[in-house]
Write a protein that holds these residues in place. Structure first.
Motif, PDB file in Angstrom:
ATOM      1  N   PRO A 173     -27.377 -11.822  86.478  1.00 47.20           N
ATOM      2  CA  PRO A 173     -28.642 -12.563  86.534  1.00 47.20           C
ATOM      3  C   PRO A 173     -29.581 -12.255  85.371  1.00 47.20           C
ATOM      4  N   GLY A 174     -29.583 -11.006  84.888  1.00 49.41           N
ATOM      5  CA  GLY A 174     -30.469 -10.638  83.791  1.00 49.41           C
ATOM      6  C   GLY A 174     -30.150 -11.326  82.480  1.00 49.41           C
ATOM      7  N   CYS A 175     -28.975 -11.960  82.391  1.00 49.06           N
ATOM      8  CA  CYS A 175     -28.600 -12.694  81.179  1.00 49.06           C
ATOM      9  C   CYS A 175     -29.172 -14.112  81.143  1.00 49.06           C
ATOM     10  N   ARG A 176     -29.671 -14.586  82.270  1.00 42.80           N
ATOM     11  CA  ARG A 176     -30.153 -15.963  82.328  1.00 42.80           C
ATOM     12  C   ARG A 176     -31.407 -16.145  81.480  1.00 42.80           C
ATOM     13  N   HIS A 177     -31.429 -17.238  80.766  1.00 50.43           N
ATOM     14  CA  HIS A 177     -32.597 -17.639  79.971  1.00 50.43           C
ATOM     15  C   HIS A 177     -32.924 -16.622  78.877  1.00 50.43           C
ATOM     16  N   GLN A 178     -31.921 -15.877  78.412  1.00 49.22           N
ATOM     17  CA  GLN A 178     -32.117 -14.937  77.313  1.00 49.22           C
ATOM     18  C   GLN A 178     -31.611 -15.555  76.009  1.00 49.22           C
ATOM     19  N   PRO A 179     -32.186 -15.177  74.870  1.00 53.02           N
ATOM     20  CA  PRO A 179     -31.815 -15.774  73.573  1.00 53.02           C
ATOM     21  C   PRO A 179     -30.544 -15.137  72.988  1.00 53.02           C
ATOM     22  N   HIS A 180     -29.422 -15.291  73.682  1.00 56.71           N
ATOM     23  CA  HIS A 180     -28.165 -14.700  73.216  1.00 56.71           C
ATOM     24  C   HIS A 180     -27.837 -15.189  71.811  1.00 56.71           C
ATOM     25  N   THR A 181     -27.322 -14.281  71.005  1.00 59.12           N
ATOM     26  CA  THR A 181     -27.133 -14.532  69.573  1.00 59.12           C
ATOM     27  C   THR A 181     -25.705 -14.186  69.166  1.00 59.12           C
ATOM     28  N   THR A 182     -25.143 -14.974  68.254  1.00 54.72           N
ATOM     29  CA  THR A 182     -23.852 -14.636  67.664  1.00 54.72           C
ATOM     30  C   THR A 182     -24.101 -14.035  66.290  1.00 54.72           C
ATOM     31  N   LEU A 183     -23.668 -12.777  66.123  1.00 55.66           N
ATOM     32  CA  LEU A 183     -23.830 -12.083  64.855  1.00 55.66           C
ATOM     33  C   LEU A 183     -22.615 -12.321  63.963  1.00 55.66           C
ATOM     34  N   LYS A 184     -22.729 -11.937  62.711  1.00 53.36           N
ATOM     35  CA  LYS A 184     -21.661 -12.119  61.734  1.00 53.36           C
ATOM     36  C   LYS A 184     -20.806 -10.854  61.642  1.00 53.36           C
ATOM     37  N   GLY A 185     -19.499 -11.045  61.486  1.00 52.36           N
ATOM     38  CA  GLY A 185     -18.653  -9.909  61.172  1.00 52.36           C
ATOM     39  C   GLY A 185     -17.633  -9.576  62.230  1.00 52.36           C
ATOM     40  N   SER A 186     -16.903  -8.517  61.984  1.00 53.69           N
ATOM     41  CA  SER A 186     -15.808  -8.094  62.845  1.00 53.69           C
ATOM     42  C   SER A 186     -16.309  -7.090  63.885  1.00 53.69           C
ATOM     43  N   HIS A 187     -15.425  -6.209  64.340  1.00 50.75           N
ATOM     44  CA  HIS A 187     -15.711  -5.384  65.502  1.00 50.75           C
ATOM     45  C   HIS A 187     -16.921  -4.484  65.314  1.00 50.75           C
ATOM     46  N   PHE A 188     -17.009  -3.811  64.168  1.00 52.37           N
ATOM     47  CA  PHE A 188     -18.126  -2.900  63.909  1.00 52.37           C
ATOM     48  C   PHE A 188     -19.287  -3.703  63.331  1.00 52.37           C
ATOM     49  N   VAL A 189     -19.895  -4.490  64.193  1.00 54.37           N
ATOM     50  CA  VAL A 189     -20.885  -5.470  63.750  1.00 54.37           C
ATOM     51  C   VAL A 189     -22.122  -4.795  63.167  1.00 54.37           C
ATOM     52  N   GLN A 190     -22.377  -3.537  63.508  1.00 52.95           N
ATOM     53  CA  GLN A 190     -23.516  -2.828  62.931  1.00 52.95           C
ATOM     54  C   GLN A 190     -23.396  -2.736  61.418  1.00 52.95           C
ATOM     55  N   GLU A 191     -22.175  -2.690  60.895  1.00 55.40           N
ATOM     56  CA  GLU A 191     -21.964  -2.651  59.451  1.00 55.40           C
ATOM     57  C   GLU A 191     -22.205  -4.013  58.817  1.00 55.40           C
ATOM     58  N   TYR A 192     -21.781  -5.054  59.476  1.00 50.84           N
ATOM     59  CA  TYR A 192     -21.818  -6.390  58.885  1.00 50.84           C
ATOM     60  C   TYR A 192     -23.169  -7.073  59.075  1.00 50.84           C
ATOM     61  N   ASP A 193     -23.771  -6.877  60.247  1.00 51.31           N
ATOM     62  CA  ASP A 193     -24.976  -7.641  60.580  1.00 51.31           C
ATOM     63  C   ASP A 193     -25.940  -6.806  61.417  1.00 51.31           C
ATOM     64  N   GLY A 194     -25.963  -5.493  61.153  1.00 46.98           N
ATOM     65  CA  GLY A 194     -26.783  -4.596  61.951  1.00 46.98           C
ATOM     66  C   GLY A 194     -28.267  -4.878  61.864  1.00 46.98           C
TER      67      GLY A 194
END
Length: 306
Positions: A269-290
């Motif tokens: 339920p906490g996911c409803r109406h939240q601004p979910h975002t798709t980031l860029k990059g592979s698994h270690f997304v902190q490196e690519y789009d942190g």
């Protein structure tokens, strides 16, 4: 039972990493006293952001995000899981279990008396963090996840994960730098500089130090009789009535967790109406789009507070 400690000089002059170490001693019934390393940045009275890494990375993975959170007035806690980073490293696979990793992290959270936590978690950071949040909900206010999940063994795992599980246990030389740099590609330097790759290798002077990284994939419950299955099912029951804000920030090119955000968006339920975002990059997304993940979280937190 041998427990190793990576020499401090392995962490000297790391690029983009001006942070000071902090340590918490854990009394483990089997292994004795274990030293857990963590970063504690920003004002001590600030609202808490807890950044949990997975494997085979360490808190170095969050180095691009931490200054952004601190500049906004938050206190950032970023631990190294036992077996990783500057934390102590038991040498045997059997020293590690899903539950023990949770217990070790809870020890830190309780000792630091953390509350009102915003959890930022990726990879095993999510598997651990979601269990801790659902078992100690009074300490958590919001959650943002990237490239993670909470498996129970009730659904078949992807072939890519099963291959990774086999690889981690069997490869002669477990190279954390190559894995973080290229996610098992032949040329990791096409993604990260050699300096950054070496920083991911720093915690592991030789193969004796890699037991936790090798063990982690085998701790993921992939069958219904796994020791963690019942606890993870219970966590999902809690998540299905979880009304606190939860933000998905999965990346667009992760072969392991692609589509995993939908399990949360459709069930929590906490996911409803939240601004979910798709980031860029592979698994270690902190490196690519942190940086983008951090800025997205700050804008979301501002909205949650209003």
């Amino acid at each position: 039972m041998e427990v190793l400690r990576t020499p401090d000089d392995r962490f000297a002059d790391l690029p983009e990493f001006p942070f000071s170490p902090n340590y918490h001693d854990i009394d483990d019934a089997v292994l004795g006293t274990l030293r857990l390393h963590y970063l504690d940045e920003g004002p001590k009275g600030g609202k808490v952001i807890l950044c949990l890494h997975g494997e085979p990375s360490w808190c170095f993975l969050y180095r691009k995000m931490i200054p952004i959170f601190v500049a906004a007035g938050y206190r950032v806690i970023a631990p190294d899981l036992i077996g990783f980073g500057r934390s102590d490293k038991p040498t045997q696979l059997e020293h590690f279990s899903y539950q023990r990793h949770i217990d070790w992290l809870v020890s830190l959270i309780e000792t630091l008396e953390l509350a009102g936590i915003t959890l930022i978690a990726q990879d095993w950071g999510g598997l651990l963090g979601l269990r801790i949040a659902t078992e100690h909900p009074q300490r958590f206010a919001q959650i943002s996840l990237a490239n993670t999940g909470l498996p129970t063994g009730d659904q078949p795992m992807q072939a890519a994960f099963l291959a990774w599980r086999k690889y981690a246990l069997s490869v002669a030389k477990f190279d954390a730098g190559a894995i973080c740099g290229g996610y098992l590609t032949k040329d990791p330097t096409q993604y990260l500089s050699e300096q950054i790759i070496q920083a991911y290798r720093a915690p592991f002077p030789d193969q004796r130090f890699t037991a936790a990284a090798r063990a982690f994939p085998s701790l993921v419950p992939i069958t219904v009789d796994d020791p963690a299955t019942q606890a993870n099912r219970k966590a999902w029951q809690a998540l299905m009535v979880w009304n606190k804000p939860m933000l998905m920030c999965f990346s667009d090119n992760d072969p392991i967790t692609a589509g995993g955000d939908k399990a949360f968006i459709n069930r929590v339920p906490g996911c409803r109406h939240q601004p979910h975002t798709t980031l860029k990059g592979s698994h270690f997304v902190q490196e690519y789009d942190g940086e983008n993940w951090a800025k997205t979280v700050l804008a979301w937190l501002d909205n949650c507070a209003s």
